[in-house]
Enzyme design. Structure first.
Site, PDB file in Angstrom:
ATOM      1  N   TYR A  47      15.959 -34.734  49.238  1.00 34.12           N
ATOM      2  CA  TYR A  47      17.417 -34.846  49.408  1.00 34.12           C
ATOM      3  C   TYR A  47      17.880 -33.826  50.423  1.00 34.12           C
ATOM      4  O   TYR A  47      17.459 -32.666  50.375  1.00 34.12           O
ATOM      5  CB  TYR A  47      18.121 -34.561  48.072  1.00 34.12           C
ATOM      6  CG  TYR A  47      18.750 -35.802  47.477  1.00 34.12           C
ATOM      7  CD1 TYR A  47      19.635 -36.555  48.231  1.00 34.12           C
ATOM      8  CD2 TYR A  47      18.453 -36.217  46.190  1.00 34.12           C
ATOM      9  CE1 TYR A  47      20.215 -37.699  47.698  1.00 34.12           C
ATOM     10  CE2 TYR A  47      19.023 -37.353  45.647  1.00 34.12           C
ATOM     11  CZ  TYR A  47      19.910 -38.092  46.411  1.00 34.12           C
ATOM     12  OH  TYR A  47      20.473 -39.214  45.900  1.00 34.12           O
ATOM     13  N   GLU A  49      21.529 -33.655  51.788  1.00 35.12           N
ATOM     14  CA  GLU A  49      22.948 -33.849  52.146  1.00 35.12           C
ATOM     15  C   GLU A  49      23.419 -32.753  53.081  1.00 35.12           C
ATOM     16  O   GLU A  49      23.145 -31.579  52.866  1.00 35.12           O
ATOM     17  CB  GLU A  49      23.838 -33.810  50.900  1.00 35.12           C
ATOM     18  CG  GLU A  49      24.143 -35.185  50.374  1.00 35.12           C
ATOM     19  CD  GLU A  49      23.535 -35.404  49.031  1.00 35.12           C
ATOM     20  OE1 GLU A  49      22.421 -34.873  48.809  1.00 35.12           O
ATOM     21  OE2 GLU A  49      24.163 -36.098  48.215  1.00 35.12           O
ATOM     22  N   ASP A 194      28.731 -51.124  71.144  1.00 24.60           N
ATOM     23  CA  ASP A 194      27.710 -51.390  70.116  1.00 24.60           C
ATOM     24  C   ASP A 194      26.494 -51.940  70.857  1.00 24.60           C
ATOM     25  O   ASP A 194      26.456 -53.103  71.251  1.00 24.60           O
ATOM     26  CB  ASP A 194      28.250 -52.409  69.108  1.00 24.60           C
ATOM     27  CG  ASP A 194      27.211 -52.757  68.044  1.00 24.60           C
ATOM     28  OD1 ASP A 194      26.009 -52.448  68.253  1.00 24.60           O
ATOM     29  OD2 ASP A 194      27.587 -53.343  67.026  1.00 24.60           O
ATOM     30  N   THR A 221      21.527 -49.824  66.280  1.00 26.22           N
ATOM     31  CA  THR A 221      20.461 -49.775  65.288  1.00 26.22           C
ATOM     32  C   THR A 221      19.245 -49.188  65.991  1.00 26.22           C
ATOM     33  O   THR A 221      19.227 -49.069  67.217  1.00 26.22           O
ATOM     34  CB  THR A 221      20.115 -51.179  64.748  1.00 26.22           C
ATOM     35  OG1 THR A 221      19.965 -52.050  65.867  1.00 26.22           O
ATOM     36  CG2 THR A 221      21.185 -51.698  63.822  1.00 26.22           C
ATOM     37  N   LYS A 224      15.579 -52.562  66.796  1.00 22.92           N
ATOM     38  CA  LYS A 224      15.486 -53.798  67.591  1.00 22.92           C
ATOM     39  C   LYS A 224      14.651 -53.493  68.840  1.00 22.92           C
ATOM     40  O   LYS A 224      13.468 -53.185  68.703  1.00 22.92           O
ATOM     41  CB  LYS A 224      16.899 -54.298  67.896  1.00 22.92           C
ATOM     42  CG  LYS A 224      17.685 -54.653  66.623  1.00 22.92           C
ATOM     43  CD  LYS A 224      18.997 -55.315  66.925  1.00 22.92           C
ATOM     44  CE  LYS A 224      19.685 -55.802  65.658  1.00 22.92           C
ATOM     45  NZ  LYS A 224      20.654 -54.846  65.103  1.00 22.92           N
ATOM     46  N   ARG A 230      13.989 -49.374  60.563  1.00 26.60           N
ATOM     47  CA  ARG A 230      15.310 -49.943  60.309  1.00 26.60           C
ATOM     48  C   ARG A 230      16.280 -48.783  60.097  1.00 26.60           C
ATOM     49  O   ARG A 230      16.031 -47.892  59.289  1.00 26.60           O
ATOM     50  CB  ARG A 230      15.299 -50.799  59.046  1.00 26.60           C
ATOM     51  CG  ARG A 230      14.276 -51.899  59.067  1.00 26.60           C
ATOM     52  CD  ARG A 230      14.606 -52.974  58.092  1.00 26.60           C
ATOM     53  NE  ARG A 230      15.683 -53.769  58.607  1.00 26.60           N
ATOM     54  CZ  ARG A 230      15.542 -54.752  59.497  1.00 26.60           C
ATOM     55  NH1 ARG A 230      14.364 -55.049  59.986  1.00 26.60           N
ATOM     56  NH2 ARG A 230      16.583 -55.419  59.929  1.00 26.60           N
TER      57      ARG A 230
HETATM   58  N1  DSN Z   1      21.321 -58.922  62.148  1.00 28.35           N
HETATM   59  C1  DSN Z   1      21.369 -58.398  63.493  1.00 28.35           C
HETATM   60  C2  DSN Z   1      20.921 -59.390  64.479  1.00 28.35           C
HETATM   61  O1  DSN Z   1      20.041 -60.159  64.149  1.00 28.35           O
HETATM   62  O2  DSN Z   1      21.412 -59.431  65.593  1.00 28.35           O
HETATM   63  C3  DSN Z   1      22.659 -57.847  63.819  1.00 28.35           C
HETATM   64  O3  DSN Z   1      23.066 -57.049  62.793  1.00 28.35           O
END
Ligand code: DSN
Length: 426
Positions: A47, A49, A194, A221, A224, A230
């Site tokens: 933990y 925080e 984004d 994120t 990707k 993730r």
């Molecule tokens: N779920 C993602 C995507 O596939 O683009 C976006 O959050």
């Protein structure tokens, strides 16, 4: 091996699925063995925080260093002044920025979902959409993908948004960040991008970086095109102030506002195993080989899109500049995206059904399928392999109701894929 045999069977089945098929969902990727090891490490027990050197629990001598490493790497990769690497994923990263900057009822201008925007950009089914007033911009020309910048400016002058949000989860073209910035500056809005889908392309130098055009905040994120675990991240311009004093809402104070919005605003303990894995992935993305990877992702997507169009498929915006493409299967073959997704699944090709701009069909059986090249490029596919891939896609879609044919393709996909190991195999 897991003690529970049922769970071990499921894990084995997923390993098999990932090895034998080809992942074409543009938001997915295959991580390195190091990223997987970091995720499965003892940091999951801890933990933490707070932020490095300001924690609410003891025993942070290693976590502080790991998180600081991830922050510094992220800042360098994206030319940011500040990085918060704690968001559990992209949706909380976006919500944290809204909550840092907006009061209930404030206005955000963001891309329409069916034109490529994301659910968290104001879709009525989200909590943010109940709290804030989202106005949507669209493409002016779906044949070229050009955004309606004049319309966006009119909306901005009329609605005086507090945030102008550039970004997407299904848009195959590059955005003109300078135009967004000019409009945002004219109305005094926070400029937020984004970049979840293209973070790896930005890090690899093959897509523009919104910070170079005056943007204040980038959310992303990490799993990707960036090929990490993730998770989410918020990058900002500005400077961290006194963390103990509530900062005024100024653009200079964005780093402090964002940090307080993530913790204690909406999250508790950060997932330190995940932050270790982010640190590993950012380090990997800083290496020269990642630049080659990013370049190859885009070349592969471009080649695949061109071959598919040559084979008679209708692509939204007639091609791609990035890693993804959206096929209008309704217009191409008079089938819906759900039928297409299922047929491709049977052939071992994983994609996702997706709405097309102003789709007349509902989201569960929309007119399109979305696909991209980040994952197959990680496995070593080059442009010369795109012809084969396009033929399988094309044949599977044309024979969507012929299970025998789809099974034949699945065997070919499996055989061919066995020459391209996952990075975690090596
Ligand atoms: N779920 C993602 C995507 O596939 O683009 C976006 O959050």
């Amino acid at each position: 091996m897991l003690n529970n045999s049922y769970l071990q069977e499921l894990l084995d089945a997923e390993q098999k699925r990932q090895h034998e098929g080809l992942e074409l969902i543009p938001s997915e990727n295959y991580v390195s063995k190091d990223v997987l090891n970091a995720l499965g490490s003892v940091f999951t027990n801890k933990y933490s925080e707070g932020y490095p050197n300001r924690r609410y629990y003891g025993g942070q001598q290693n976590t502080d260093k790991v998180e600081s490493f991830a922050i510094e790497k992220a800042k360098l990769l994206f030319r940011a002044d500040h990085a918060n690497v704690q968001p559990h994923s992209g949706a909380p990263a976006n919500e944290a920025v809204y909550s840092a900057w907006l009061e209930p009822g404030d206005t955000v201008i963001a891309m329409d979902l069916s034109h490529g925007g994301h659910l968290t950009h104001g879709s009525p089914v989200t909590r943010s959409a109940h709290l804030y007033n989202f106005i949507r911009y669209k493409m002016k020309n779906v044949e070229t993908g050009e955004i309606d910048y004049d319309g966006l400016r009119e909306l901005a002058l009329k609605h005086k948004p507090k945030i102008i949000l550039a970004g997407f989860s299904c848009y195959p073209r590059e955005l003109d960040y300078a135009k967004f910035a000019a409009i945002g500056n004219e109305v005094g809005a926070l400029l937020m991008a984004d970049m979840a889908h293209i973070a790896g392309l930005i890090a690899g130098g093959v897509a523009k970086n919104p910070f170079d055009y005056g943007f204040h905040v980038i959310t992303t994120t990490t799993h990707k095109t960036l090929r990490g675990p993730r998770g989410g991240m918020i990058l900002t311009k500005g400077h961290v102030g006194n963390p103990l004093k509530a900062p005024e809402k100024t653009i200079e104070n964005i780093p402090t506002l964002v940090d307080r919005s993530i913790f204690p605003g909406m999250q508790g303990g950060p997932h330190m195993n995940n932050i270790l894995a982010k640190a590993v992935a950012f380090d990997e993305a800083s290496q020269p080989a990642f630049k080659e990877y990013a370049k190859q992702v885009v070349s592969n997507a471009n080649a695949l899109a061109n071959i598919l169009m040559k084979n008679g498929f209708k692509l939204i915006t007639n091609g791609t500049d990035n890693h993804l493409m959206l096929i209008d299967v309704k217009e191409s073959l008079d089938i819906d995206g759900s039928v297409a997704e299922k047929a491709l699944d049977k052939a071992g090709l994983t994609t996702n059904k997706n709405v097309i701009p102003d789709d007349k069909l509902p989201p569960f059986r929309p007119s399109g399928i979305r696909l991209g090249t980040p994952a197959v490029t990680t496995r070593g596919f080059k442009t010369e392999h795109m012809e084969k891939l396009a033929t399988w896609i094309s044949e599977s879609l044309k024979n969507h109701d012929d299970d025998k044919k789809l099974d034949k393709i699945r065997i070919q996909v499996k055989e061919f894929s066995s020459n391209f190991p996952l990075p975690s195999d090596t």
